[in-house]
Design a protein around this motif. Structure first.
Motif, mmCIF file in Angstrom:
data_model
loop_
_atom_site.group_PDB
_atom_site.id
_atom_site.type_symbol
_atom_site.label_atom_id
_atom_site.label_comp_id
_atom_site.label_asym_id
_atom_site.label_seq_id
_atom_site.Cartn_x
_atom_site.Cartn_y
_atom_site.Cartn_z
ATOM 1 N N CYS A 25 0.820 -1.206 0.000
ATOM 2 C CA CYS A 25 0.000 0.000 0.000
ATOM 3 C C CYS A 25 0.859 1.263 0.000
ATOM 4 C CB CYS A 25 -0.919 -0.036 1.217
ATOM 5 S SG CYS A 25 -1.818 1.473 1.532
ATOM 6 N N GLY A 26 1.722 1.409 0.961
ATOM 7 C CA GLY A 26 2.614 2.562 1.019
ATOM 8 C C GLY A 26 2.019 3.807 1.651
ATOM 9 N N ALA A 27 0.777 3.770 2.134
ATOM 10 C CA ALA A 27 0.190 4.938 2.794
ATOM 11 C C ALA A 27 0.947 5.224 4.081
ATOM 12 C CB ALA A 27 -1.289 4.681 3.084
ATOM 13 N N ARG A 28 1.015 6.476 4.469
ATOM 14 C CA ARG A 28 1.752 6.830 5.670
ATOM 15 C C ARG A 28 0.950 6.471 6.903
ATOM 16 N NH1 ARG A 28 3.441 12.847 6.839
ATOM 17 N NH2 ARG A 28 1.332 12.804 7.608
ATOM 18 N N ARG A 29 1.606 5.829 7.850
ATOM 19 C CA ARG A 29 0.955 5.463 9.102
ATOM 20 C C ARG A 29 1.128 6.583 10.113
ATOM 21 N NH1 ARG A 29 4.101 0.061 9.228
ATOM 22 N NH2 ARG A 29 5.318 1.328 10.649
ATOM 23 N N ARG A 30 0.421 6.470 11.225
ATOM 24 C CA ARG A 30 0.520 7.496 12.265
ATOM 25 C C ARG A 30 1.900 7.545 12.902
ATOM 26 N NH1 ARG A 30 -4.557 6.520 16.009
ATOM 27 N NH2 ARG A 30 -3.919 4.392 15.691
ATOM 28 N N ASP A 31 2.601 6.411 12.916
ATOM 29 C CA ASP A 31 3.936 6.408 13.516
ATOM 30 C C ASP A 31 5.007 6.872 12.531
ATOM 31 O OD1 ASP A 31 4.207 4.265 11.805
ATOM 32 O OD2 ASP A 31 4.745 2.815 13.352
ATOM 33 N N GLY A 32 4.629 7.296 11.334
ATOM 34 C CA GLY A 32 5.581 7.827 10.375
ATOM 35 C C GLY A 32 6.055 6.826 9.352
ATOM 36 N N GLY A 33 5.845 5.536 9.610
ATOM 37 C CA GLY A 33 6.255 4.506 8.657
ATOM 38 C C GLY A 33 5.257 4.398 7.526
ATOM 39 N N SER A 34 5.481 3.434 6.661
ATOM 40 C CA SER A 34 4.535 3.232 5.566
ATOM 41 C C SER A 34 3.806 1.913 5.762
ATOM 42 C CB SER A 34 5.255 3.242 4.223
ATOM 43 O OG SER A 34 6.190 2.197 4.177
ATOM 44 N N CYS A 45 -4.366 -0.484 0.119
ATOM 45 C CA CYS A 45 -4.878 -1.672 0.811
ATOM 46 C C CYS A 45 -6.350 -1.473 1.157
ATOM 47 C CB CYS A 45 -4.049 -1.950 2.060
ATOM 48 S SG CYS A 45 -4.267 -0.753 3.385
ATOM 49 N N ARG A 46 -6.947 -2.459 1.773
ATOM 50 C CA ARG A 46 -8.379 -2.390 2.087
ATOM 51 C C ARG A 46 -8.682 -1.331 3.140
ATOM 52 N NH1 ARG A 46 -9.283 -5.396 6.751
ATOM 53 N NH2 ARG A 46 -7.456 -6.581 7.378
ATOM 54 N N MET A 47 -7.678 -0.955 3.951
ATOM 55 C CA MET A 47 -7.913 0.069 4.971
ATOM 56 C C MET A 47 -7.610 1.475 4.462
ATOM 57 S SD MET A 47 -6.531 -1.898 8.309
ATOM 58 C CE MET A 47 -5.224 -2.775 7.502
ATOM 59 N N HIS A 48 -6.714 1.612 3.496
ATOM 60 C CA HIS A 48 -6.333 2.927 2.993
ATOM 61 C C HIS A 48 -6.819 3.142 1.561
ATOM 62 C CE1 HIS A 48 -3.140 2.150 6.073
ATOM 63 N NE2 HIS A 48 -3.686 3.267 6.501
ATOM 64 N N GLY A 49 -7.821 2.419 1.126
ATOM 65 C CA GLY A 49 -8.260 2.485 -0.262
ATOM 66 C C GLY A 49 -9.006 3.743 -0.625
ATOM 67 N N GLY A 50 -9.485 4.477 0.347
ATOM 68 C CA GLY A 50 -10.231 5.697 0.061
ATOM 69 C C GLY A 50 -11.723 5.426 -0.002
ATOM 70 N N ALA A 51 -12.472 6.494 -0.052
ATOM 71 C CA ALA A 51 -13.924 6.382 -0.074
ATOM 72 C C ALA A 51 -14.408 5.888 -1.428
ATOM 73 C CB ALA A 51 -14.556 7.733 0.238
ATOM 74 N N SER A 52 -15.564 5.282 -1.428
ATOM 75 C CA SER A 52 -16.149 4.802 -2.669
ATOM 76 C C SER A 52 -16.599 5.984 -3.520
ATOM 77 C CB SER A 52 -17.359 3.920 -2.361
ATOM 78 O OG SER A 52 -18.052 3.610 -3.541
ATOM 79 N N THR A 53 -16.443 5.872 -4.817
ATOM 80 C CA THR A 53 -16.896 6.924 -5.725
ATOM 81 C C THR A 53 -18.348 6.717 -6.121
ATOM 82 O OG1 THR A 53 -16.115 5.690 -7.632
ATOM 83 C CG2 THR A 53 -14.602 7.275 -6.655
ATOM 84 N N GLY A 54 -18.941 5.621 -5.700
ATOM 85 C CA GLY A 54 -20.338 5.375 -5.985
ATOM 86 C C GLY A 54 -20.546 4.744 -7.348
ATOM 87 N N PRO A 55 -21.773 4.338 -7.643
ATOM 88 C CA PRO A 55 -22.043 3.717 -8.934
ATOM 89 C C PRO A 55 -21.926 4.726 -10.069
ATOM 90 C CG PRO A 55 -24.080 3.996 -7.713
ATOM 91 C CD PRO A 55 -22.967 4.391 -6.794
ATOM 92 N N ARG A 56 -21.390 4.273 -11.197
ATOM 93 C CA ARG A 56 -21.185 5.159 -12.344
ATOM 94 C C ARG A 56 -22.097 4.816 -13.523
ATOM 95 N NH1 ARG A 56 -17.327 9.284 -11.377
ATOM 96 N NH2 ARG A 56 -15.924 8.493 -9.817
#
Length: 93
Positions: A25-34, A45-56
């Motif tokens: 994933c590579g998103a920044r964690r609260r402790d500064g790591g990735s 990843c499934r936790m840092h994937g972002g909000a859904s854009t909804g049906p298109r």
């Protein structure tokens, strides 16, 4: 063989080797790591994937509308019917 010279046993599990080869994933964690979670096709990843854009697509929008249906009490058709009944009741008085 001296175990002090080899800190870890070699990994013989192909699935585990494949997990380490997967993109992370590579998103920044609260402790500064990735984040080291395995990435989905969108790169996160499934936790840092972002909000859904909804049906298109029109089919997706129709499916979302059907899924949100609760009872039909407040549909435009029922509201118009209740207004008509209320008006008829007022006209009778």
């Amino acid at each position: 063989m001296n175990s002090a010279n080899t800190p870890h046993a070699p990994c013989s599990c192909d699935r585990l080797r494949g997990a380490f080869a997967a993109p992370h994933c590579g998103a920044r964690r609260r402790d500064g790591g990735s984040c080291q979670g395995p990435a989905m096709p969108n790169g996160r990843c499934r936790m840092h994937g972002g909000a859904s854009t909804g049906p298109r697509t029109p089919e997706g929008l129709a499916r979302a509308r059907r899924g949100n249906w609760k009872h039909g009490r407040c549909t435009a058709r029922n509201l118009a019917l209740r207004r008509m009944i209320a008006k008829a009741g007022r006209d009778l008085e």
